[in-house]
Enzyme design. Sequence first.
Site, PDB file in Angstrom:
ATOM      1  N   SER A  32      33.829  47.911  45.215  1.00 43.16           N
ATOM      2  CA  SER A  32      33.411  48.045  43.821  1.00 43.16           C
ATOM      3  C   SER A  32      32.011  48.664  43.726  1.00 43.16           C
ATOM      4  O   SER A  32      31.827  49.786  44.160  1.00 43.16           O
ATOM      5  CB  SER A  32      33.532  46.657  43.162  1.00 43.16           C
ATOM      6  OG  SER A  32      33.410  46.759  41.777  1.00 43.16           O
ATOM      7  N   HIS A  64      41.689  44.961  40.130  1.00 42.36           N
ATOM      8  CA  HIS A  64      40.417  45.296  40.784  1.00 42.36           C
ATOM      9  C   HIS A  64      40.170  44.446  42.043  1.00 42.36           C
ATOM     10  O   HIS A  64      39.224  44.687  42.772  1.00 42.36           O
ATOM     11  CB  HIS A  64      39.286  45.094  39.767  1.00 42.36           C
ATOM     12  CG  HIS A  64      37.991  45.726  40.169  1.00 42.36           C
ATOM     13  ND1 HIS A  64      37.850  47.085  40.387  1.00 42.36           N
ATOM     14  CD2 HIS A  64      36.758  45.188  40.399  1.00 42.36           C
ATOM     15  CE1 HIS A  64      36.594  47.345  40.728  1.00 42.36           C
ATOM     16  NE2 HIS A  64      35.920  46.208  40.745  1.00 42.36           N
ATOM     17  N   ASP A  75      44.041  48.765  37.807  1.00 36.75           N
ATOM     18  CA  ASP A  75      42.646  48.338  37.866  1.00 36.75           C
ATOM     19  C   ASP A  75      41.949  48.709  36.553  1.00 36.75           C
ATOM     20  O   ASP A  75      41.773  49.892  36.259  1.00 36.75           O
ATOM     21  CB  ASP A  75      41.977  49.034  39.066  1.00 36.75           C
ATOM     22  CG  ASP A  75      40.576  48.522  39.349  1.00 36.75           C
ATOM     23  OD1 ASP A  75      39.918  48.054  38.396  1.00 36.75           O
ATOM     24  OD2 ASP A  75      40.138  48.605  40.499  1.00 36.75           O
TER      25      ASP A  75
HETATM   26  C1  MLT Z   1      29.931  49.486  38.980  1.00 34.83           C
HETATM   27  O1  MLT Z   1      29.187  49.150  38.068  1.00 34.83           O
HETATM   28  O2  MLT Z   1      29.550  49.892  40.063  1.00 34.83           O
HETATM   29  C2  MLT Z   1      31.377  49.390  38.671  1.00 34.83           C
HETATM   30  O3  MLT Z   1      31.568  49.208  37.327  1.00 34.83           O
HETATM   31  C3  MLT Z   1      32.060  48.345  39.436  1.00 34.83           C
HETATM   32  C4  MLT Z   1      31.426  46.999  39.283  1.00 34.83           C
HETATM   33  O4  MLT Z   1      31.753  46.255  38.344  1.00 34.83           O
HETATM   34  O5  MLT Z   1      30.616  46.667  40.093  1.00 34.83           O
END
Ligand code: MLT
Length: 200
Positions: free
Chosen positions: A102, A183, A152
Amino acid sequence: MRHIFEKGSNPNKPTLLLLHGTGGTEQDLLPLAEIIDKEANILSVRGNVLENGMPRFFKRLAEGVFDEEDLIFRTKELNDFLDESAEKYDFDRKNIVAVGYSNGANIAASLMFHYQDALRGASLHHPMVPRRGIELPNLENKHVFISAGTNDPICPSQESEELHSLLEGAGATVEIHWENRGHQLTISEVRAAADWFKNL
Ligand code: MLT
């Protein structure tokens, strides 16, 4: 940067750079390294940004909307940290493979978007396109594994496809793995990443 370094038993193996998701720590992905390669060095890093107390690797303006200036600054900060760590712990700077989930996958992708030799490869779990409208470095001989979820809500499947084609367009060899999930990071995608890693 706050981190854990564990020296591996085989110096010929890449160093695994572990990068957690939003709200995680440098402890989170240690079990993945155990599955991917038990003999490799591990460098697991905590993001320097806090969002309501949750560690991240760069700031965002809203969910999925990145603070580009901070992303560029933090990407350089992490790249410099890799240079320093390779000296300090005496590992091969040219042989680092990131494993990111992520937000951690997004900073790993950003390292590849901005610095030709930051990483030898990356296993990107549920990544997004870190930046648009820039020319990527030549990524020939770089290897990327992307795992994505067909449902996701944070990283829509078109986004994974777009990242795939941007990296491939820059010369990287990219494999994409789909899970019929959201996700979450699944054990089956980690096993698929481990198979990809064996053939690097
Ligand atoms: C981010 O902010 O990098 C993406 O939205 C994924 C997350 O929630 O970390």
